[in-house]
Design a protein around this motif. Sequence first.
Motif, PDB file in Angstrom:
ATOM      1  N   ARG A  18      -5.775   4.594   9.282  1.00 11.28           N
ATOM      2  CA  ARG A  18      -6.825   3.820   8.560  1.00 11.28           C
ATOM      3  C   ARG A  18      -7.783   4.682   7.295  1.00 11.28           C
ATOM      4  O   ARG A  18      -7.997   4.270   6.190  1.00 11.28           O
ATOM      5  CB  ARG A  18      -7.597   2.948   9.417  1.00 11.28           C
ATOM      6  N   LEU A  19      -7.932   6.001   7.958  1.00  9.09           N
ATOM      7  CA  LEU A  19      -8.783   6.830   7.255  1.00  9.09           C
ATOM      8  C   LEU A  19      -8.128   7.435   5.868  1.00  9.09           C
ATOM      9  O   LEU A  19      -8.687   7.666   5.161  1.00  9.09           O
ATOM     10  CB  LEU A  19      -8.884   8.335   8.178  1.00  9.09           C
ATOM     11  N   PHE A  20      -6.834   7.266   5.823  1.00  5.25           N
ATOM     12  CA  PHE A  20      -5.980   7.834   4.631  1.00  5.25           C
ATOM     13  C   PHE A  20      -5.376   6.521   3.727  1.00  5.25           C
ATOM     14  O   PHE A  20      -4.687   6.510   3.064  1.00  5.25           O
ATOM     15  CB  PHE A  20      -4.675   8.478   5.209  1.00  5.25           C
ATOM     16  N   GLY A  21      -6.293   5.410   4.198  1.00  2.00           N
ATOM     17  CA  GLY A  21      -5.809   4.176   3.580  1.00  2.00           C
ATOM     18  C   GLY A  21      -4.199   3.654   3.707  1.00  2.00           C
ATOM     19  O   GLY A  21      -3.884   3.089   2.981  1.00  2.00           O
ATOM     20  N   ARG A  22      -3.540   4.049   4.875  1.00  2.00           N
ATOM     21  CA  ARG A  22      -2.313   3.634   5.098  1.00  2.00           C
ATOM     22  C   ARG A  22      -2.208   2.394   5.538  1.00  2.00           C
ATOM     23  O   ARG A  22      -1.165   1.567   6.070  1.00  2.00           O
ATOM     24  CB  ARG A  22      -1.437   4.480   5.895  1.00  2.00           C
TER      25      ARG A  22
END
Lengths: 372, 626
Positions: free
Chosen positions: B621-625
Amino acid sequence: MKVTIERANLLKALNHVHRVVERRNTIPILANVLLRAEGGDLFLKATDLDMEIVDRVPAMVEAAGATTVPAHMLYDIVRKLPDGSEISLETGEGGTMTLRAGRARFSLQMLPDADFPDLNAGDLPTSFTLPSPVLRRLIERTQFAISTEETRYYLNGIYFHVLGGERLRAVATDGHRLAKAEVEAPEGSAGMPGVIVPRKTVGEIQKLLEDPEGSVEVALSDSKIRITVGAVVLTSKLIDGTFPDYERVIPKANDKILTLTKADFERAVDRVSTVSSDRGRAVKLSLSEGRMVLVVNNPDSGSATDELAVDYEAEPIEIGFNSRYLLDIAGQLTSEDAVFKLADAGSPTLIQDQTAEGTEADALYVLMPMRV
Amino acid sequence: MSIRILPDHVINRIAAGEVVERPASVVKELVENAIDAGATRVEVATAGGGKSLIRISDNGCGIREPDLALAVERHCTSKLPEDDLSQIGTLGFRGEALASIGSVARLSILSRHAEEPHAWQIAVEGGRRSETVPASHSGGTQIEVRDLFFATPARLKFLRSDRAEATAITEAVKRLALAHPEIRFTLSGSDRTTLDLSAARGESGALERMAQILGAGFRDNAMPIGGEREGVLLSGYAGLPTFNRANSLQQFIFVNGRPLKDPVLAGALRAAYSDVLARDRYPVLALFIDLDPADVDVNVHPAKMEVRFRDPGMIRGLIIGTIRDALAREGFRSASTGGLATLDALRDRAAAGSFTRPPEPGTSPAWRSWADPAQTVAPDVSSAAYGASPEAEAPRPAMAEAGFAEALSAFAVLDRPSADARAHVQPAPEHLLARPLGAARAQIHENYIVAQTGDGLVIVDQHAAHERIVYERLKAGLEGRAVQRQMLLIPEVVELPEEDVGRLLARSDELAEIGLVVESFGPGAVAVTETPAILGRVDAPKLVRDIADDFAEWDASTRIRERLDHVAATMACHGSVRSGRRLRPEEMDALLREMEATPQSGQCNHGRPTYVELKLSDIERLFGRR
């Protein structure tokens, strides 16, 4: 004020007085040492409001006068100056004192000497003289047992008193052990009140008693004590409290007598206590005829057992002690053999030097056992 | 002036002063009535912070026509069938609420009992009762309270703002709702956002309701509590120590379904968590104590916020024991919010303009971060790299090269990660990945162990974790054996009030076991003859007084244990691996394994977590995945 003085003389005097000065003070002038030039002498004085020390050293006084400068800084400067230098001290305008030695020059901030507190010893009715080593021994034998616990403040010092006009006695206890030492009472001490000398004062007095040939003058009232050793005068407040009736805790009827070689015992205790943890270093002594078994049991790390041949004929007993206390006391004993007088595992034990038939030991220690 | 009996309406208003203190107490009384009536749905509507309107509708049993007129009279109730105050099975029993409310407000009751052909209505205004009249209502009871305290203007003046009173009502409803997850509660009105708590049944129902009220985080950070002693049942959920708050507002205790604010119970909670939480932090929890009504006196406080137990010491012991058991069982868990907080922190910094970048092929494997990308990297890269567009995720090689070179030159002045001790260059062994704390992969900044688990990564504070492990070991050692006692040459005499002396001496055996021996010393004093050797020289008078105070207040004292534990804590601090010590891979894995085996290793002695866990999903989630 303007004086010239030998470095060695000034350093020795500062050495005596600067220790009284606390490193951190809420009252600025207490960080200072008072310098007063008068006649052919320079007087130095330092105080922490409970104790003051004054020393006097010969100096060439060109202009009499007085001032105060930071004590530790002055001491450090003088200490770092080369051996054999001549130091000149001169108060100047702008509130600074100039110190010159060779080509070095220092300016120190002054505070007015009129503000310097005075302990005001008042009348000291009792006074007597003792050889330095005698007082030194009284202090050394008892100092280790002084309590550091603040709630029973009356135990935070050595209790000096005279018994029946014949014996001058020093006693200290921290509630776990007690140390008692005595000497023949000096002339003039007969009417002396029992006094409790605070721990810090005891330490300072001890440092003044290094000369084995010298003598020391003691003057005291029930609230102050003054010790004079040569040119150094130490005045201190006494602890305002009542020392407990210690005689009651010194056992009189302990009938199990144990005699052992002190050095062997010390080494054995030290050896077995290696396995004990930092705190509560209990060592258990099991005594039977001619034999002592020392046991330390530490469930966290292991156990240790050692055995000593001792002189013991009473019935077998098991008793536990704090090993550090045992070592403290053993360190104070002077004779080759030590004598233990025991009653049972729950009662105080008496420890003292081995003495010749018919004479009493001049120092005596009482140690409370541990339940292990 | 001669003495006379006060008229009824004055008596009612005096009684109302105790029972009906503010709008929230009206809501509490009426909702309790609804619960006692067996309702499965309770709707509360308010306006003007409850001052102008409180309307409560339920689908309970309703009130028969002849009872309606009686219901609003003082000391009239249907809830004490045997007239036995020791067997109170309902929330209410005093028979005062409706009469009190009626004497200070405009009250109207509309109710239809199942056996009545139609509904009936009655109104009371400032103590004057109207006739009972037929009305139309589908079932259950609806009570409306308008213009509260219009008859006692003095009280009205003492009320707080509408908003504050509305909040108090919410709290009251939440408290009752926590205890009754099977009932659906709705709370609405012009003065609030609607609160709709759907009924939740079964095993998970209680936890479901707690999550609704204490926040969703509670579900993941709660330990089930269950214990029984002498017929007293303790159940509910208690939060992990690392899931704590700065005040006790999120602590709910119910006795037989009745919410309480009881200082004795609050003290027990503090004692239960004393070892794992700093003194000024409070655990979040909802506990239910169920016991025979005969063993508890609820008739102590008009609003029933306090009760009296027949055996408070036992209840206290039960709470402390049960929670400690749970803490020991779940101890190595650490709040999952640690990971969430980490994520938040990362997001915040990203928003503020700095960013963390995954390694790129050809560059150093260590992560580099720098405070102001604008200085070291071309601005378009810095903004684009964090943007969502796919091509921006891989910056053009030339740019990356240039950026990196500059970054290196600027590097010296920036926060430099210390050399890392790598645990496993090879893939982590499968069997370790399956463990809760995973396989150690690296040590960073010479204090943090990074471990890989099957579904995420764990960061361990090595000093905090090892300190706790050593502490627990020392403590276990201390508990298992008799405390060594140093006998005192001069017993310390402590002067105390006589009743304290009695209490201390009555428990002298218990005290001796933990190293303190006290003996009688006349009527107003005790003599301390032995102290715990491990404490060294203790301030015996203070210790004894504190213990006496504890006995007086709680009937028990953990003070010596706490002192012993404190010594253990100090020793633990000295005896543990410091930060800054480089650990070999085997040492790291050993530490992780030991944490898993040690109770309460999830937090340090002050309630801070010893590790945080980031789930793979969080990282993605942190990497927008995602």
